[in-house]
Design a protein around this motif. Sequence first.
Motif, PDB file in Angstrom:
ATOM      1  N   LEU A  77       0.813  -1.224   0.000  1.00  0.00           N
ATOM      2  CA  LEU A  77       0.000   0.000   0.000  1.00  0.00           C
ATOM      3  C   LEU A  77       0.840   1.265   0.000  1.00  0.00           C
ATOM      4  N   HIS A  78       2.135   1.130  -0.205  1.00  0.00           N
ATOM      5  CA  HIS A  78       2.991   2.314  -0.177  1.00  0.00           C
ATOM      6  C   HIS A  78       2.587   3.322  -1.241  1.00  0.00           C
ATOM      7  N   CYS A  79       2.323   2.848  -2.436  1.00  0.00           N
ATOM      8  CA  CYS A  79       1.949   3.747  -3.527  1.00  0.00           C
ATOM      9  C   CYS A  79       0.622   4.440  -3.213  1.00  0.00           C
ATOM     10  N   TYR A  80      -0.350   3.660  -2.772  1.00  0.00           N
ATOM     11  CA  TYR A  80      -1.654   4.231  -2.430  1.00  0.00           C
ATOM     12  C   TYR A  80      -1.533   5.256  -1.310  1.00  0.00           C
ATOM     13  N   THR A  81      -0.761   4.929  -0.287  1.00  0.00           N
ATOM     14  CA  THR A  81      -0.655   5.807   0.873  1.00  0.00           C
ATOM     15  C   THR A  81       0.037   7.113   0.529  1.00  0.00           C
ATOM     16  N   VAL A  82       1.127   7.042  -0.234  1.00  0.00           N
ATOM     17  CA  VAL A  82       1.856   8.269  -0.532  1.00  0.00           C
ATOM     18  C   VAL A  82       1.016   9.188  -1.418  1.00  0.00           C
ATOM     19  N   HIS A  83       0.220   8.628  -2.332  1.00  0.00           N
ATOM     20  CA  HIS A  83      -0.667   9.459  -3.142  1.00  0.00           C
ATOM     21  C   HIS A  83      -1.744  10.121  -2.287  1.00  0.00           C
ATOM     22  N   LYS A  84      -2.313   9.359  -1.376  1.00  0.00           N
ATOM     23  CA  LYS A  84      -3.380   9.910  -0.544  1.00  0.00           C
ATOM     24  C   LYS A  84      -2.838  10.982   0.400  1.00  0.00           C
ATOM     25  N   LEU A  85      -1.680  10.748   0.976  1.00  0.00           N
ATOM     26  CA  LEU A  85      -1.102  11.732   1.880  1.00  0.00           C
ATOM     27  C   LEU A  85      -0.657  12.980   1.131  1.00  0.00           C
ATOM     28  N   TYR A  86      -0.200  12.817  -0.092  1.00  0.00           N
ATOM     29  CA  TYR A  86       0.198  13.986  -0.877  1.00  0.00           C
ATOM     30  C   TYR A  86      -1.016  14.875  -1.143  1.00  0.00           C
ATOM     31  N   ARG A  87      -2.151  14.259  -1.494  1.00  0.00           N
ATOM     32  CA  ARG A  87      -3.369  15.044  -1.698  1.00  0.00           C
ATOM     33  C   ARG A  87      -3.794  15.737  -0.409  1.00  0.00           C
ATOM     34  N   ALA A  88      -3.702  15.015   0.720  1.00  0.00           N
ATOM     35  CA  ALA A  88      -4.068  15.628   2.002  1.00  0.00           C
ATOM     36  C   ALA A  88      -3.151  16.795   2.343  1.00  0.00           C
ATOM     37  N   LEU A  89      -1.879  16.673   1.991  1.00  0.00           N
ATOM     38  CA  LEU A  89      -0.927  17.750   2.274  1.00  0.00           C
ATOM     39  C   LEU A  89      -1.254  18.989   1.458  1.00  0.00           C
ATOM     40  N   LEU A  90      -1.673  18.803   0.220  1.00  0.00           N
ATOM     41  CA  LEU A  90      -2.048  19.947  -0.609  1.00  0.00           C
ATOM     42  C   LEU A  90      -3.339  20.596  -0.135  1.00  0.00           C
ATOM     43  N   THR A  91      -4.217  19.803   0.477  1.00  0.00           N
ATOM     44  CA  THR A  91      -5.515  20.319   0.904  1.00  0.00           C
ATOM     45  C   THR A  91      -5.424  21.124   2.189  1.00  0.00           C
ATOM     46  N   ASP A  92      -4.677  20.610   3.182  1.00  0.00           N
ATOM     47  CA  ASP A  92      -4.654  21.258   4.492  1.00  0.00           C
ATOM     48  C   ASP A  92      -3.342  20.942   5.189  1.00  0.00           C
ATOM     49  N   ILE A  93      -2.648  21.992   5.613  1.00  0.00           N
ATOM     50  CA  ILE A  93      -1.393  21.785   6.348  1.00  0.00           C
ATOM     51  C   ILE A  93      -1.521  22.265   7.796  1.00  0.00           C
ATOM     52  N   SER A  94      -2.757  22.440   8.257  1.00  0.00           N
ATOM     53  CA  SER A  94      -2.952  22.887   9.640  1.00  0.00           C
ATOM     54  C   SER A  94      -2.898  21.743  10.644  1.00  0.00           C
ATOM     55  N   GLN A  95      -3.196  20.503  10.191  1.00  0.00           N
ATOM     56  CA  GLN A  95      -3.172  19.351  11.084  1.00  0.00           C
ATOM     57  C   GLN A  95      -1.739  18.819  11.150  1.00  0.00           C
ATOM     58  N   GLN A  96      -1.052  19.137  12.225  1.00  0.00           N
ATOM     59  CA  GLN A  96       0.381  18.876  12.288  1.00  0.00           C
ATOM     60  C   GLN A  96       0.723  17.387  12.232  1.00  0.00           C
ATOM     61  N   SER A  97      -0.040  16.560  12.899  1.00  0.00           N
ATOM     62  CA  SER A  97       0.249  15.118  12.885  1.00  0.00           C
ATOM     63  C   SER A  97       0.129  14.556  11.474  1.00  0.00           C
ATOM     64  N   LEU A  98      -0.905  14.987  10.746  1.00  0.00           N
ATOM     65  CA  LEU A  98      -1.089  14.521   9.373  1.00  0.00           C
ATOM     66  C   LEU A  98       0.048  15.006   8.487  1.00  0.00           C
ATOM     67  N   VAL A  99       0.469  16.237   8.677  1.00  0.00           N
ATOM     68  CA  VAL A  99       1.552  16.790   7.859  1.00  0.00           C
ATOM     69  C   VAL A  99       2.858  16.049   8.132  1.00  0.00           C
ATOM     70  N   GLN A 100       3.114  15.707   9.380  1.00  0.00           N
ATOM     71  CA  GLN A 100       4.339  14.992   9.716  1.00  0.00           C
ATOM     72  C   GLN A 100       4.388  13.630   9.039  1.00  0.00           C
ATOM     73  N   VAL A 101       3.279  12.895   9.104  1.00  0.00           N
ATOM     74  CA  VAL A 101       3.233  11.578   8.457  1.00  0.00           C
ATOM     75  C   VAL A 101       3.360  11.727   6.945  1.00  0.00           C
ATOM     76  N   ALA A 102       2.710  12.747   6.380  1.00  0.00           N
ATOM     77  CA  ALA A 102       2.777  12.958   4.933  1.00  0.00           C
ATOM     78  C   ALA A 102       4.206  13.268   4.497  1.00  0.00           C
ATOM     79  N   CYS A 103       4.887  14.117   5.261  1.00  0.00           N
ATOM     80  CA  CYS A 103       6.273  14.451   4.901  1.00  0.00           C
ATOM     81  C   CYS A 103       7.162  13.203   4.983  1.00  0.00           C
ATOM     82  N   TRP A 104       6.993  12.416   6.026  1.00  0.00           N
ATOM     83  CA  TRP A 104       7.807  11.207   6.144  1.00  0.00           C
ATOM     84  C   TRP A 104       7.551  10.261   4.972  1.00  0.00           C
ATOM     85  N   CYS A 105       6.285  10.103   4.646  1.00  0.00           N
ATOM     86  CA  CYS A 105       5.925   9.167   3.582  1.00  0.00           C
ATOM     87  C   CYS A 105       6.445   9.651   2.227  1.00  0.00           C
ATOM     88  N   ILE A 106       6.391  10.942   1.983  1.00  0.00           N
ATOM     89  CA  ILE A 106       6.912  11.480   0.724  1.00  0.00           C
ATOM     90  C   ILE A 106       8.423  11.297   0.665  1.00  0.00           C
TER      91      ILE A 106
END
Length: 775
Positions: free
Chosen positions: A454-483
């Motif tokens: 699921l690495h490909c699926y997860t990194v795509h989903k987190l990238y979209r979430a990062l573009l949508t909202d960067i106010s949720q710090q925990s989500l941004v941290q996971v997205a940056c790590w995954c990217i």
Amino acid sequence: MSPSVPLQEMIRAIRSARTQCEERGVIQRECAAIRAQFRQSDNGGRSHNLAKLLYVHMLGYPAHFGQMECVRMIASPRYSEKRVGYLGAMMLLDEKQDASLLITNSIKNDLSHSNQYVQSLALCTLACMGSAEMCRDLAPEIDRLLRASNSYIKKKAALCAVHIVRKVHDLGELFTPAARSLLAEKNHGVLHGAVVLITELCERNQETLERFRKVPGTVPDLVQIMKGLVISGYSPEHDVAGISDPFLQVRILRLLRILGRNNEGASDAMNDLLAQVATNTDSTKTVGNAVLYETVLTVLHIKSESGLRVLAVNILGRFLLNNDRNIRYIAMISLQKIVGTDHNAVQRHRGTIVDCLKDQDASVKRRALDLSLALVSASNVRSMMKELLLFLSSCPPELRAQAASGIFNAAERYAPSQRWHIDTILHVLTTAGGDVRDETVPNLIQLITNASELHCYTVHKLYRALLTDISQQSLVQVACWCIGEYGDLLLRGECQETEPVQVTEDDVLDALETVLQSHMSSPATRGFALTATMKLSTRITDNVDRIRSIVSIYGSCIDVELQQRAVEYNALFRKYDHMRFVLKMQSSVFCSGSNRQVSPLVFLPQVCDLLDLLGGSEVTLQPIPAVGGTAPGLFTNTSSTTGGDLLDLLGGLEPAPPELSYLIFSAAPTVQVYEKAGVALTLSCEKQSDSGLTVTLTASNSTDSDISSFTLQAAVPKVCLINRANSSCFTQSKSFFRLQVNLKMRIRISYSSQGSAFQDTVQIDSFPGLSAAGH
């Protein structure tokens, strides 16, 4: 106002005072007059003055100077003065006052008085403020009054005995025979006092409880009394909203709960009664609900039949539909206590419980959330999670942390698939990322790492979430790590699990740079973004200069931690550019193989912190993969600007020259270097040249249980180079190039067996088959 005024006029004057100062003036003048009259030997208005003083006391003003007057009035032969004196004693005296001992003899005399109302005054005073010494002195008198023929005195004596038992536990045995005989009374007041006294005796002493269980007729008598109350016709004297004496019913049910707990015989004797009360009590009135609630508690605490327990749970389910929020609240508290033992019965009311999440009352919402989380199971996890996630999006801020934590725990226990698990956690982070616990980020990183498909699926989903909202710090941290870890999959643009998105290198760097520059990003989040940017330098070929520029900016950052990492990354570009790819792999394995919290800054310092096998010296590290796992790449730790040679185990010798070639593995005699709990590790080595040595490490398991997550990590001094020449599931061989110094090695062994994790460290100071000169 004159010094001596009637009580009503004093009250009127106090209430008409316009200021606090004026009120104090009125009270001070009246208290002065009362003191003066107390000092007179012939005072005809003693009771009148004491009554005024008691009103002053109720207003919060000092009235202690009236204590002795209370003692004198209690000793008076006149009933009117005794009544006010006893009232004053209950309000102005307590067991800590010395004056309370002065009334002991008066109380004893009044307990033997021919007038029942004088006896009643003495009983009420003793039950209100009697000290332990007074209770010991007057207990025989109370036991005598419990056997009196006057019902009015017996009910007050029973309640007085309750106070004595609470003050002096040893006196409970004195009242046990009389308490049992009071159950034969017809007067409801006497029965109420008897039930309260027996309840207190049973709660205080286990032997007394067993005695009441064994006495023939105790439980049957209580059952008979209760049946009489349930099936009796209309009784105007005891009727409350159509329920016959609900106070006595509640007290009897509580006593039956105590007698039937963990006792099958007593429980069987009351099962039919409880079923009758549960079906015949009117639930449309508050008093009826009170009786039903006590009935439910009794059913759930004794060894009741399964059908009766289902009936009790159904009653609580009806309570959840009540318009009174207090009734809904206590129903959910009761259901939460039994959800573990009667899970299926509570599940029938799941829809009603979930509806309570929409209640306007915060307390009801909190209890509904607790109960909803307790109802999640493997069979309903999908439907329950939909409701809980919907609640999370609109719940009050004070409940978000609790809801997020509960959803995480439930998803971890009952997740039907890894993708569903990841989607659920990401949904929570998107909704309430600022309210999650600190360990959420490393736990999610561990989950993503383990789900390789699921690495490909997860990194795509987190990238979209990062573009949508960067106010949720925990989500941004996971997205940056995954990217940073799987950026190549994002750039490839191929994903079967979701709609593919064409992402360029500039797009990814723009997203990470937005995080770095945002005022909403915390220092930790910037650390994740900076490290992800550095990791991408091994994946991106056309924008390395841009990455170098981004990293260099933070070399003068005001945040010391971020500045340190930026300086180290800049040093990699300038001095150790050939090592960036190796360190990227090293960072990846450390993040994926550890269950501890993952730091976003995991390059150079992380090696020493995690695998400080040589006591802080700089080492060359080669981890051996878990059995059945994929072998990671070579780990190498080089000198940093901050480390130097302070802790060089071998005297700060320069590293081996880079032009040396790696040797080939060959077999050699073995020696056991580790053995514990059936897990053994053997080592063999063979000298290949003056500067080369081949070492083979072999692990074996002689226990009956399986071993998982087996990992070997080896470290040697920095003057040696390490190369893995061959690896398999059970054997790992390494070639070392070294100078003419004593070779040392430390090995860390970690594995999981029967659900427990084990870790040990072994130091090898000598190698078999080598001469002393070659060590």
